[in-house]
Write a protein that holds these residues in place. Structure first.
Motif, PDB file in Angstrom:
ATOM      1  N   THR A   6      -0.520  -5.765 -10.532  1.00  0.00           N
ATOM      2  CA  THR A   6      -1.945  -6.021 -10.371  1.00  0.00           C
ATOM      3  C   THR A   6      -2.717  -4.795 -10.829  1.00  0.00           C
ATOM      4  N   VAL A   7      -3.819  -5.029 -11.518  1.00  0.00           N
ATOM      5  CA  VAL A   7      -4.707  -3.946 -11.926  1.00  0.00           C
ATOM      6  C   VAL A   7      -5.919  -3.966 -11.006  1.00  0.00           C
ATOM      7  N   ALA A   8      -6.296  -2.797 -10.508  1.00  0.00           N
ATOM      8  CA  ALA A   8      -7.444  -2.695  -9.611  1.00  0.00           C
ATOM      9  C   ALA A   8      -8.282  -1.470  -9.969  1.00  0.00           C
ATOM     10  N   HIS A   9      -9.552  -1.538  -9.651  1.00  0.00           N
ATOM     11  CA  HIS A   9     -10.472  -0.401  -9.713  1.00  0.00           C
ATOM     12  C   HIS A   9     -10.616   0.190 -11.115  1.00  0.00           C
ATOM     13  N   GLU A  10     -10.681  -0.676 -12.123  1.00  0.00           N
ATOM     14  CA  GLU A  10     -10.802  -0.208 -13.500  1.00  0.00           C
ATOM     15  C   GLU A  10     -12.211   0.296 -13.781  1.00  0.00           C
ATOM     16  N   VAL A  11     -12.289   1.461 -14.414  1.00  0.00           N
ATOM     17  CA  VAL A  11     -13.562   2.027 -14.853  1.00  0.00           C
ATOM     18  C   VAL A  11     -13.394   2.578 -16.264  1.00  0.00           C
ATOM     19  N   THR A  12     -14.488   2.596 -17.004  1.00  0.00           N
ATOM     20  CA  THR A  12     -14.500   3.221 -18.326  1.00  0.00           C
ATOM     21  C   THR A  12     -15.609   4.255 -18.340  1.00  0.00           C
ATOM     22  N   VAL A  13     -15.275   5.440 -18.785  1.00  0.00           N
ATOM     23  CA  VAL A  13     -16.238   6.534 -18.890  1.00  0.00           C
ATOM     24  C   VAL A  13     -16.441   6.814 -20.371  1.00  0.00           C
ATOM     25  N   PRO A  14     -17.651   6.590 -20.880  1.00  0.00           N
ATOM     26  CA  PRO A  14     -17.888   6.861 -22.301  1.00  0.00           C
ATOM     27  C   PRO A  14     -17.920   8.358 -22.581  1.00  0.00           C
ATOM     28  N   SER A  28     -13.365  21.859 -25.067  1.00  0.00           N
ATOM     29  CA  SER A  28     -13.014  20.486 -25.394  1.00  0.00           C
ATOM     30  C   SER A  28     -13.457  19.556 -24.276  1.00  0.00           C
ATOM     31  N   PRO A  29     -13.944  18.372 -24.627  1.00  0.00           N
ATOM     32  CA  PRO A  29     -14.351  17.413 -23.602  1.00  0.00           C
ATOM     33  C   PRO A  29     -13.185  16.607 -23.017  1.00  0.00           C
ATOM     34  N   PHE A  30     -11.978  16.767 -23.540  1.00  0.00           N
ATOM     35  CA  PHE A  30     -10.837  15.947 -23.142  1.00  0.00           C
ATOM     36  C   PHE A  30     -10.573  16.007 -21.636  1.00  0.00           C
ATOM     37  N   SER A  31     -10.445  17.185 -21.090  1.00  0.00           N
ATOM     38  CA  SER A  31     -10.143  17.338 -19.662  1.00  0.00           C
ATOM     39  C   SER A  31     -11.280  16.814 -18.797  1.00  0.00           C
ATOM     40  N   SER A  32     -12.520  17.065 -19.203  1.00  0.00           N
ATOM     41  CA  SER A  32     -13.670  16.554 -18.448  1.00  0.00           C
ATOM     42  C   SER A  32     -13.686  15.030 -18.447  1.00  0.00           C
ATOM     43  N   LEU A  33     -13.320  14.439 -19.561  1.00  0.00           N
ATOM     44  CA  LEU A  33     -13.265  12.980 -19.671  1.00  0.00           C
ATOM     45  C   LEU A  33     -12.208  12.405 -18.741  1.00  0.00           C
ATOM     46  N   VAL A  34     -11.024  13.028 -18.715  1.00  0.00           N
ATOM     47  CA  VAL A  34      -9.931  12.575 -17.844  1.00  0.00           C
ATOM     48  C   VAL A  34     -10.335  12.686 -16.376  1.00  0.00           C
ATOM     49  N   SER A  36     -13.333  12.944 -15.010  1.00  0.00           N
ATOM     50  CA  SER A  36     -14.446  12.046 -14.685  1.00  0.00           C
ATOM     51  C   SER A  36     -13.964  10.611 -14.498  1.00  0.00           C
ATOM     52  N   ALA A  37     -13.079  10.146 -15.364  1.00  0.00           N
ATOM     53  CA  ALA A  37     -12.556   8.783 -15.246  1.00  0.00           C
ATOM     54  C   ALA A  37     -11.767   8.608 -13.957  1.00  0.00           C
ATOM     55  N   VAL A  38     -10.928   9.580 -13.624  1.00  0.00           N
ATOM     56  CA  VAL A  38     -10.148   9.498 -12.380  1.00  0.00           C
ATOM     57  C   VAL A  38     -11.069   9.520 -11.166  1.00  0.00           C
ATOM     58  N   ALA A 148     -11.271   7.773 -28.714  1.00  0.00           N
ATOM     59  CA  ALA A 148     -12.372   8.509 -29.338  1.00  0.00           C
ATOM     60  C   ALA A 148     -13.710   8.241 -28.656  1.00  0.00           C
ATOM     61  N   ASP A 149     -13.854   7.064 -28.055  1.00  0.00           N
ATOM     62  CA  ASP A 149     -15.132   6.693 -27.443  1.00  0.00           C
ATOM     63  C   ASP A 149     -15.223   6.980 -25.954  1.00  0.00           C
ATOM     64  N   GLY A 150     -14.096   7.287 -25.313  1.00  0.00           N
ATOM     65  CA  GLY A 150     -14.129   7.532 -23.884  1.00  0.00           C
ATOM     66  C   GLY A 150     -12.764   7.354 -23.246  1.00  0.00           C
ATOM     67  N   ALA A 151     -12.766   7.188 -21.934  1.00  0.00           N
ATOM     68  CA  ALA A 151     -11.515   7.047 -21.184  1.00  0.00           C
ATOM     69  C   ALA A 151     -11.646   5.893 -20.199  1.00  0.00           C
ATOM     70  N   THR A 152     -10.553   5.179 -20.029  1.00  0.00           N
ATOM     71  CA  THR A 152     -10.470   4.109 -19.050  1.00  0.00           C
ATOM     72  C   THR A 152      -9.418   4.494 -18.029  1.00  0.00           C
ATOM     73  N   ALA A 153      -9.712   4.271 -16.770  1.00  0.00           N
ATOM     74  CA  ALA A 153      -8.764   4.562 -15.695  1.00  0.00           C
ATOM     75  C   ALA A 153      -8.656   3.341 -14.799  1.00  0.00           C
ATOM     76  N   TYR A 154      -7.444   3.060 -14.326  1.00  0.00           N
ATOM     77  CA  TYR A 154      -7.220   1.981 -13.376  1.00  0.00           C
ATOM     78  C   TYR A 154      -5.932   2.236 -12.619  1.00  0.00           C
ATOM     79  N   VAL A 155      -5.767   1.510 -11.530  1.00  0.00           N
ATOM     80  CA  VAL A 155      -4.551   1.595 -10.726  1.00  0.00           C
ATOM     81  C   VAL A 155      -3.754   0.320 -10.957  1.00  0.00           C
ATOM     82  N   LEU A 156      -2.532   0.471 -11.430  1.00  0.00           N
ATOM     83  CA  LEU A 156      -1.622  -0.652 -11.604  1.00  0.00           C
ATOM     84  C   LEU A 156      -0.594  -0.573 -10.489  1.00  0.00           C
TER      85      LEU A 156
END
Length: 172
Positions: A6-14, A28-34, A36-38, A148-156
């Motif tokens: 089951t996938v729950a609590h999905e969010v996308t951070v642009p 780099s914005p990579f770590s901030s993106l990760v 923020s998504a979490v 390239a456009d952002g990060a998606t995070a969810y709990v599986l």
């Protein structure tokens, strides 16, 4: 998707330039993106659900096409120019340090994996997360897909930790 997960609590951070900085990471914005998504994904959980995320029953999987390209480009250009390279750039040139930061913040002690694939990154991330759960390595996986456009995070979740999964599936 596997019928037992089951996938729950999905969010996308642009991706955006004003993401909050992460202490110890620069250039780099990579770590901030990760992070923020979490934070947004796990921020949806009720306190009793957040408790379930801690411990070795939860793993983390980060999937991307190319990882932190901004840091790699910075290091590469500084090497070509024969400039001194900041030691911070060495530790952030792979995604493991930011995942360790996330794990410490949320008390996650399960498996941490990084995956880089040339295409279909979302599908591959889902398959690897389902395998982690299906093999019994963990009860649930915090999945992060960075593009390239952002990060998606969810709990599986699913499989072995049925009680833990029920707690995370309850609506906030």
């Amino acid at each position: 998707m596997n019928s037992t997960t089951t996938v729950a609590h999905e969010v996308t951070v642009p991706f955006r330039k004003e993401l909050p900085p992460v202490p110890g990471f620069s250039g780099s914005p990579f770590s901030s993106l990760v992070v923020s998504a979490v934070d947004q994904c796990l921020g949806q959980l009720m306190p009793e659900q957040r408790v379930l995320m801690g411990g070795d029953g939860t793993g983390i999987l980060l999937a991307s096409v190319s990882g932190d390209t901004a840091t790699a480009e910075t290091v590469g250009s500084q090497m070509v120019e024969r400039r001194q390279i900041s030691p911070l750039l060495f530790h952030q040139s792979v995604p493991n340090p930011v995942l360790s930061l996330v794990a410490k913040k949320y008390g996650i002690t399960g498996a941490i994996s990084c995956l880089s694939v040339p295409d279909a990154v979302e599908r591959e991330a889902r398959l690897v997360a389902e395998t982690m759960v299906g093999d019994g390595d963990v009860d649930r996986v915090l999945v992060l897909v960075v593009g390239a456009d952002g990060a998606t995070a969810y709990v599986l979740s699913g499989g072995v930790g049925e009680q833990s999964r029920k707690g995370l599936e309850e609506e906030c």
